[in-house]
Design an enzyme around this catalytic site. Structure first.
Site, mmCIF file in Angstrom:
data_model
loop_
_atom_site.group_PDB
_atom_site.id
_atom_site.type_symbol
_atom_site.label_atom_id
_atom_site.label_comp_id
_atom_site.label_asym_id
_atom_site.label_seq_id
_atom_site.Cartn_x
_atom_site.Cartn_y
_atom_site.Cartn_z
ATOM 1 N N CYS A 197 -18.380 0.703 9.350
ATOM 2 C CA CYS A 197 -19.606 0.496 10.125
ATOM 3 C C CYS A 197 -19.446 0.600 11.645
ATOM 4 O O CYS A 197 -20.290 1.214 12.299
ATOM 5 C CB CYS A 197 -20.282 -0.814 9.726
ATOM 6 S SG CYS A 197 -19.203 -2.067 9.080
ATOM 7 N N ARG A 226 -7.249 -3.289 3.664
ATOM 8 C CA ARG A 226 -7.466 -4.724 3.845
ATOM 9 C C ARG A 226 -6.234 -5.488 3.376
ATOM 10 O O ARG A 226 -5.684 -5.197 2.313
ATOM 11 C CB ARG A 226 -8.716 -5.187 3.091
ATOM 12 C CG ARG A 226 -9.964 -4.516 3.642
ATOM 13 C CD ARG A 226 -11.232 -4.917 2.951
ATOM 14 N NE ARG A 226 -12.360 -4.126 3.474
ATOM 15 C CZ ARG A 226 -13.598 -4.188 3.014
ATOM 16 N NH1 ARG A 226 -13.889 -4.987 2.012
ATOM 17 N NH2 ARG A 226 -14.537 -3.429 3.545
ATOM 18 N N GLN A 244 -14.494 3.867 -0.538
ATOM 19 C CA GLN A 244 -15.826 3.351 -0.819
ATOM 20 C C GLN A 244 -16.857 4.434 -0.530
ATOM 21 O O GLN A 244 -16.724 5.173 0.449
ATOM 22 C CB GLN A 244 -16.086 2.120 0.054
ATOM 23 C CG GLN A 244 -17.342 1.349 -0.291
ATOM 24 C CD GLN A 244 -17.351 -0.011 0.384
ATOM 25 O OE1 GLN A 244 -16.907 -1.002 -0.169
ATOM 26 N NE2 GLN A 244 -17.843 -0.064 1.603
ATOM 27 N N ASP A 246 -19.356 4.761 1.096
ATOM 28 C CA ASP A 246 -19.986 3.997 2.161
ATOM 29 C C ASP A 246 -21.180 4.751 2.736
ATOM 30 O O ASP A 246 -21.115 5.962 2.956
ATOM 31 C CB ASP A 246 -18.951 3.755 3.260
ATOM 32 C CG ASP A 246 -19.085 2.379 3.867
ATOM 33 O OD1 ASP A 246 -20.053 1.686 3.524
ATOM 34 O OD2 ASP A 246 -18.220 1.998 4.668
ATOM 35 N N HIS A 248 -24.504 4.187 5.762
ATOM 36 C CA HIS A 248 -25.187 3.361 6.751
ATOM 37 C C HIS A 248 -26.467 4.049 7.182
ATOM 38 O O HIS A 248 -26.460 5.238 7.499
ATOM 39 C CB HIS A 248 -24.288 3.094 7.960
ATOM 40 C CG HIS A 248 -23.116 2.231 7.631
ATOM 41 N ND1 HIS A 248 -21.867 2.750 7.374
ATOM 42 C CD2 HIS A 248 -23.017 0.887 7.481
ATOM 43 C CE1 HIS A 248 -21.046 1.754 7.089
ATOM 44 N NE2 HIS A 248 -21.706 0.623 7.153
ATOM 45 N N LYS A 337 -29.002 -9.751 1.996
ATOM 46 C CA LYS A 337 -28.473 -8.613 1.245
ATOM 47 C C LYS A 337 -28.886 -8.683 -0.214
ATOM 48 O O LYS A 337 -29.246 -9.740 -0.731
ATOM 49 C CB LYS A 337 -26.948 -8.579 1.353
ATOM 50 C CG LYS A 337 -26.258 -9.829 0.832
ATOM 51 C CD LYS A 337 -24.744 -9.721 0.936
ATOM 52 C CE LYS A 337 -24.056 -10.971 0.392
ATOM 53 N NZ LYS A 337 -22.586 -10.830 0.359
ATOM 54 N N HIS A 401 -26.402 -1.428 5.436
ATOM 55 C CA HIS A 401 -25.131 -1.056 4.805
ATOM 56 C C HIS A 401 -25.407 -0.823 3.323
ATOM 57 O O HIS A 401 -25.994 -1.688 2.673
ATOM 58 C CB HIS A 401 -24.090 -2.159 4.963
ATOM 59 C CG HIS A 401 -23.903 -2.630 6.366
ATOM 60 N ND1 HIS A 401 -22.917 -2.131 7.183
ATOM 61 C CD2 HIS A 401 -24.571 -3.556 7.094
ATOM 62 C CE1 HIS A 401 -22.987 -2.736 8.367
ATOM 63 N NE2 HIS A 401 -23.978 -3.606 8.336
#
Length: 583
Positions: A197, A226, A244, A246, A248, A337, A401
């Site tokens: 992000c 991570r 991922q 991902d 946005h 979320k 997200h």
């Protein structure tokens, strides 16, 4: 069939040093409940869901020499991955899966599937760096809230200036005297990115934006890192390096409901295509935490109302009904979320998809766009008042997200367990095998020609490039000297979806009219193809009267050895149909 050797159990020192030496709070559920308040708000943008486990990475229950003890769950993705030689682990990089060619095929097929949907949902793919200075993470807030779970990266550790030779320089063909470059030491701290992000915020900020440009939708598959504790690592479900799907979305406040609704529909379409049933999925709306949150209560109320409106609007279609529950106070500290969880074979729920609203990151990065009536724009309100519309100002976008599959590694694990290692034809790394009844030259030659026809590969090497839109299918040949019964058993064990047999009679069926009219005895492998009924329906449409309905109604038990005779052309049509219909 090649079997995966037992995984490494020793744990070497980390290759990258953690940013802090304090123990991670994820060592056990008990420690999780005793953490400070800001740690209960640990979840940040696009953070991986929790799957607490004390199982070692890539390890099942093993005895001496790494052999299973028999205590493993019947559907354990680590056992399936080993049996099908999909992935493994190594002590040189704990918590990081090594994907073999077949496992990589599954990974790439899933990313290609998601990637193929992006144009319909308005996403454009981007690429951002893997390493950033700590100043970026401080600006985004990750340094304060996520530092223990990040990896530091150290380059040149020398604190002294360096003198290096400059590249050779020629002027008018004459070599110039050697020059030197003096480099000052880089004293900045760097870290591997745990999420995309902040990088996407920098992309948005790279140019001036207008309200007409919004929504802007970015997508990225790049790897994330991570620093999970070794005790929490578990197969593919909890790793240190993962990918991922991902996404946005930067949108106006008035566009939140539409964008969330599209994201919900995107998620449902994907999971329906992958043949997950409605009861496998659960939707949860997490609202504002009681104490640990950023922004105003008014912002939160507006955001929560739009999420509820999107969920309710999606339920207006009875065929698309979404049952959802509210988790009060369980939202991330930057916004509410929607979490979507997938239930595994043991009844345990794993978060996969997520849709998160974020008002804070755009403010931290000072993201803006120009719009008329900026005060009303910030509240998500519209006006026709010419006086108000005549005033143009700046407003902050809302960031959404969005992940559909979530961690691809985790999703592959759940997919393997969901169907006990059976992968649909379009996703399978072992789609078709042709077995020859004899190893006579002309039979083997015809089988090889049939392979090239079915797989869309040229019989000979060509200098012409392959078209991007021309699919290629995986077709293998077993033309050894073993009996046909042995070959069939081996093909079933190796998880081929379609098992095709070619012998003398199949060649004669062509009546000298070429390869297209030669036949193959095709068996649908019940031990590999999960969508057995739909597959036989497809066969019946290709060759009416082929008794396919009789075959499919035999149940879901062991292979009965029944097959159907198809021409090579019909078999090619079957392969294309199974791929196009995601069967």
């Amino acid at each position: 069939m090649s079997l995966l050797n037992s995984m490494y159990q020793r744990r070497p020192p980390r290759l990258l040093r953690p940013l802090q030496t304090t123990p991670s709070p994820w060592s056990s559920p008990d420690s999780f409940s005793k953490r400070p308040l800001y740690r209960t708000c640990r979840a940040w943008s696009c953070s991986a869901p929790l799957t607490l486990s004390s199982t070692n990475a890539f390890q099942g229950s093993t005895g001496k020499h790494g052999k299973p003890t028999g205590e493993d769950e019947p559907r354990n993705h680590r056992t399936i991955g080993a049996a099908q030689f999909l992935f493994t682990g190594d002590g040189s990089s704990p918590g990081t899966p090594f994907f073999h060619p077949d496992g990589t095929h599954i990974f790439q097929k899933l990313t290609a599937f998601i990637r193929a949907q992006y144009p319909d949902y308005g996403f454009r793919e981007v690429l951002t760096p893997t390493i950033y200075k700590d100043t970026l993470w401080k600006q985004s807030g990750h340094w304060e809230n996520y530092k223990d779970d990040m990896f530091a990266v150290t380059g040149n550790t020398s604190k002294k200036p360096r003198k290096t030779k400059a590249p050779a320089e020629y002027i008018n063909g004459v070599l110039q005297p050697q020059k030197f470059i003096h480099e000052e030491p880089d004293l900045d701290d760097y870290a591997l990115k745990p999420m995309n992000c902040p990088g996407h915020c920098l992309l948005y900020k790279s140019k001036r934006r207008s309200y007409r440009d919004l929504p802007i939708r970015y997508a990225e598959f790049s790897p994330l890192h991570r620093n999970e504790t070794s005790g929490a690592l578990s197969g593919l479900t909890r790793v240190r390096r993962f990918h991922q799907d991902d996404g946005h979305i930067f949108c106006r406040p008035s566009q939140i409901q539409d964008e969330v609704l599209k994201s919900i529909q995107f998620v449902k379409m994907v999971y329906k295509t992958l043949h997950f049933k409605k009861f496998d999925l659960s939707f949860f709306l997490s609202t504002r935490p009681n104490n640990c949150f950023m922004g105003t209560r008014q912002d939160w109320k507006m955001a929560e109302d739009q999420l509820i409106a999107a969920l309710d609007h999606d339920n207006e279609n009875p065929e698309n009904l979404t049952s959802w529950e509210m988790r009060k106070g369980d939202g991330a500290f930057y916004g509410p979320k929607i979490d979507i969880t997938l239930r595994d074979n043991n009844g345990k729920e794993h978060q996969t998809a997520t849709i998160q609203l974020d008002f804070q990151l755009p403010k931290r990065f000072e993201l803006e766009y120009e719009a008329p009536a900026p005060e009303l724009e910030a509240q998500g309100l519209m006006t026709d008042d010419p006086g108000l519309l005549g005033k143009v100002g700046r407003a902050a976008p809302v960031m959404i997200h969005r992940a559909v599959l979530g961690s691809l590694e985790r999703f592959i694990a759940l997919l393997l367990e969901h169907d006990d290692g059976k992968l649909p034809f379009w996703l399978s790394p072992r789609q078709v095998v042709i077995l020859t009844i004899t190893n006579r030259f002309h039979i083997v030659d015809h089988a090889r020609n049939a392979k090239h026809k079915l797989s869309n590969t040229p019989a000979e090497n060509t200098s012409e490039p392959r078209r991007l839109d021309r699919p290629r299918y995986i077709v293998d040949i077993d033309d050894g000297s073993d009996s046909i019964a042995q070959k069939v058993v081996r093909a079933r064990k190796n998880k081929y979806n379609l098992i095709c047999v070619m012998g003398e009679s199949n060649v004669k069926d062509g009546n000298g009219h070429g390869l297209q009219n030669m036949t193959l005895d095709v068996e649908v492998n019940r031990g590999s193809q999960p969508n057995i009924v739909e597959t036989w329906d497809t066969i019946e449409r290709i060759r009416p009267g082929s008794q396919a309905p009789v075959q499919k109604d035999r149940g879901t038990g062991p292979n009965s050895g029944q097959s159907v005779k198809l021409t090579v052309k019909q078999c090619k049509t079957l392969i294309e149909s199974l791929s196009e219909k995601y069967l």
